[in-house]
Design an enzyme around this catalytic site. Structure first.
Site, PDB file in Angstrom:
ATOM      1  N   ARG A  10       0.830  -1.202   0.000  1.00 25.60           N
ATOM      2  CA  ARG A  10       0.000   0.000   0.000  1.00 25.60           C
ATOM      3  C   ARG A  10       0.859   1.244   0.000  1.00 25.60           C
ATOM      4  NH1 ARG A  10      -2.877   0.706   5.239  1.00 25.60           N
ATOM      5  NH2 ARG A  10      -3.024  -1.546   5.057  1.00 25.60           N
ATOM      6  N   SER A  99      -8.672   0.296  -0.572  1.00 27.34           N
ATOM      7  CA  SER A  99      -9.644  -0.040   0.480  1.00 27.34           C
ATOM      8  C   SER A  99     -10.303   1.232   1.029  1.00 27.34           C
ATOM      9  CB  SER A  99      -8.965  -0.859   1.574  1.00 27.34           C
ATOM     10  OG  SER A  99      -9.901  -1.292   2.525  1.00 27.34           O
ATOM     11  N   HIS A 100     -10.138   1.503   2.332  1.00 19.38           N
ATOM     12  CA  HIS A 100     -10.776   2.682   2.936  1.00 19.38           C
ATOM     13  C   HIS A 100      -9.778   3.826   3.146  1.00 19.38           C
ATOM     14  CE1 HIS A 100      -9.054   0.370   6.244  1.00 19.38           C
ATOM     15  NE2 HIS A 100      -8.894   1.531   6.851  1.00 19.38           N
ATOM     16  N   LYS A 109      -3.904  -6.401  -2.852  1.00 25.09           N
ATOM     17  CA  LYS A 109      -4.208  -7.537  -1.978  1.00 25.09           C
ATOM     18  C   LYS A 109      -3.983  -8.794  -2.822  1.00 25.09           C
ATOM     19  CE  LYS A 109      -7.494  -5.199   1.061  1.00 25.09           C
ATOM     20  NZ  LYS A 109      -8.888  -5.035   1.518  1.00 25.09           N
ATOM     21  N   ASP A 235     -17.240  -0.615   3.091  1.00 22.12           N
ATOM     22  CA  ASP A 235     -16.001   0.139   2.925  1.00 22.12           C
ATOM     23  C   ASP A 235     -15.674   0.237   1.429  1.00 22.12           C
ATOM     24  OD1 ASP A 235     -15.024  -2.415   2.391  1.00 22.12           O
ATOM     25  OD2 ASP A 235     -13.146  -2.104   3.465  1.00 22.12           O
ATOM     26  N   ASP A 237     -13.722  -1.163  -0.735  1.00 19.73           N
ATOM     27  CA  ASP A 237     -13.613  -2.311  -1.652  1.00 19.73           C
ATOM     28  C   ASP A 237     -14.571  -3.449  -1.300  1.00 19.73           C
ATOM     29  OD1 ASP A 237     -12.111  -2.885   0.666  1.00 19.73           O
ATOM     30  OD2 ASP A 237     -10.766  -4.236  -0.408  1.00 19.73           O
ATOM     31  N   ASP A 239     -15.142  -5.416   1.333  1.00 22.40           N
ATOM     32  CA  ASP A 239     -14.868  -6.633   2.106  1.00 22.40           C
ATOM     33  C   ASP A 239     -15.212  -6.426   3.585  1.00 22.40           C
ATOM     34  OD1 ASP A 239     -12.752  -5.007   2.863  1.00 22.40           O
ATOM     35  OD2 ASP A 239     -11.168  -6.371   2.217  1.00 22.40           O
ATOM     36  N   ARG A 240     -15.720  -5.224   3.914  1.00 25.52           N
ATOM     37  CA  ARG A 240     -16.039  -4.909   5.317  1.00 25.52           C
ATOM     38  C   ARG A 240     -17.416  -4.261   5.386  1.00 25.52           C
ATOM     39  NH1 ARG A 240     -13.909  -1.011   8.507  1.00 25.52           N
ATOM     40  NH2 ARG A 240     -12.541  -0.218   6.873  1.00 25.52           N
ATOM     41  N   HIS A 317     -14.981  -7.194   9.150  1.00 28.82           N
ATOM     42  CA  HIS A 317     -14.596  -8.299   8.258  1.00 28.82           C
ATOM     43  C   HIS A 317     -15.298  -9.550   8.786  1.00 28.82           C
ATOM     44  CE1 HIS A 317     -11.239  -6.564   5.908  1.00 28.82           C
ATOM     45  NE2 HIS A 317     -10.914  -5.901   7.004  1.00 28.82           N
TER      46      HIS A 317
END
Length: 452
Positions: A10, A99-100, A109, A235, A237, A239-240, A317
């Site tokens: 990242r 992501s966030h 990822k 979020d 992407d 996944d949350r 998650h």
């Protein structure tokens, strides 16, 4: 600051993630993948397609062919690893996502052989990239796949029993990528929905796509108050997840308790920040509860090791192996939560039955990358002979930092794997005692810092 992190790669676009660094990452990664094909998708950030091209250059130069799934949520990226694409099953997948994180960030990822590529594997990859010559460009080898439609069709078919359910469902995509699948899935299931900020926009013009921050839930709470029975927020992407009712903002550990109600004596993996109520209640119901390290990669690996049905992080998650593939997927978690409602479970009533405890949010203590793990080790040493005023210790769990169990609750201090902070959390049957635990452990952290 290194772009090579514990769970992913990242950094800031152009400054840290640029043609030089990303082509090298693709080339080095190619040598870690045995098979011929790598599936690659990306999120809504304006620079994601640019990073895609750089990554393709590196992967192709390393002898790999790329399956291009385009703009997708992270769970769709994971999903491709379990699918056959005209006789091809990818050996790995890479999701290009920030992501966030703020809009100038992006990252990768990585999944290889259906397992997360993380920790020392990422750090070693970084060392390799830094010592590498820039690889030559070869002929571009990219095949487009429609992973989005395959994923949508799969979930619609799995949840046909929800078709036309009357609950008023509201949700907030935060201009992340969730919107590219929510509209299609909710529409096909004829659900009664209203969505906020559904169109992907990597500048995030309405609010930051991080549902673990209460400020980012203000819009969805207003919509829930007037137009909804249940609300979901995602979020960047997808996944949350956050799940909200009129009475509760249901955290990941309490979601796991609700989901487990419909499973037969499941094995559930939680992280060290999860409430003791979750662990105790699961055991009381005949389930097996396992406490493990924080981090989505850690939990996926532990799930595989113990053959768990479900895993969760407080931050939202949620991982289902029960009827699914064992990765974190906020869209799938939404449909499993709607399934509980459809089956007549009153979420608020179930939560009201649980022992009442007072939990703090995650409290972050700033430190440095160099000092954070040293402080944790010093705290462990100080706990061997705690001060006379320290609350009575029942036992200590050191699977990830230190979780100290007291007579009426617990306190946690652990080093974040991604930022230069210590993360603390406290829980007790009384607010006063939670504050007492917080003060006692903070004093210990100060003492540990001073002694370094």
């Amino acid at each position: 600051m290194s772009i090579y992190r514990e769970y992913d790669i990242r950094g800031i676009f152009e400054k840290e993630l640029n043609e030089q660094s990303v082509v090298r990452i693709g080339y080095a990664l190619a040598s870690k993948i045995e098979g011929e094909y790598v599936a690659v998708g990306y999120d809504a950030r304006s620079h994601s397609p640019i990073l895609f091209e750089y990554l393709v250059h590196g992967l192709n130069a390393g002898g790999k062919k790329v399956l291009d799934m385009g703009l997708v949520p992270t769970p769709v990226n994971y999903f491709t690893n379990y699918q056959d694409w005209n006789g091809i099953t990818p050996s790995a997948s890479v999701m290009i996502t920030g992501s966030h994180n703020p809009s100038e960030y992006n990252g990768f990822k990585i999944t290889i052989n259906k397992a997360p590529f993380f920790g020392e594997e990422i750090y070693a990859l970084g060392r390799e990239c830094e010592a590498m010559d820039f690889p030559l460009k070869v002929a571009r080898d990219v095949t487009k796949i429609d992973a989005l439609t395959r994923y949508v069709d799969f979930l619609v078919s799995e949840f046909q029993h929800l078709k036309g359910m009357p609950s008023r469902i509201v949700y907030d995509c935060g201009n992340g990528v969730a919107g590219v699948v929510t509209e299609r899935i909710f529409g096909a299931l004829e659900l009664n929905t209203k969505g906020l900020f559904v169109d992907p926009d990597g500048t995030f013009p309405n609010h930051h796509p991080d549902p673990s921050d209460e400020h980012n839930l203000e819009d969805i709470k207003k919509l829930l108050a007037t137009d909804g029975d249940i609300a979901f927020a995602y979020d960047g992407d997808a996944d949350r997840i956050a799940v909200l009712t009129h009475k509760n903002n249901i955290k990941g550990d309490m979601m796991a308790l609700l989901y487990a109600m419909k499973m037969d004596k499941p094995t559930v993996v939680g992280e060290v920040k999860c409430s003791q109520v979750m662990y105790d209640e699961l055991e009381r119901r005949g389930a097996k509860a396992i406490m493990y390290k924080t981090g989505h990669s850690n939990l996926k690996v532990k799930m595989q090791e113990v053959n768990a049905d479900l895993a969760c992080e407080v931050s939202g998650h949620v991982f289902f192996k029960n009827r699914y593939f064992g990765y974190d997927d906020a869209i799938y978690a939404t449909l499993r939560m709607l399934e509980l409602v459809h089956d007549g479970i009153d979420l608020d009533a179930e939560l009201a039955k649980l022992p009442q405890v007072f939990s703090t949010e995650e409290i972050k203590v700033k430190t440095t990358e160099a000092e954070k793990f040293k402080i944790i080790n010093r705290v462990k040493e100080l706990l061997q002979t705690p001060p006379a005023s320290f609350p009575k210790i029942k036992n200590i769990i050191d699977v990830d930092g230190v979780r100290i169990n007291f007579e009426h609750g617990w306190g946690l201090v652990r080093a974040s794997n991604t930022t230069p902070v210590l993360v603390t959390r406290f829980e007790s049957t009384s607010q006063e005692e939670a504050k007492l635990y917080e003060k006692a452990i903070n004093d210990l952290i100060i003492k540990a810092k001073e002694s370094l």
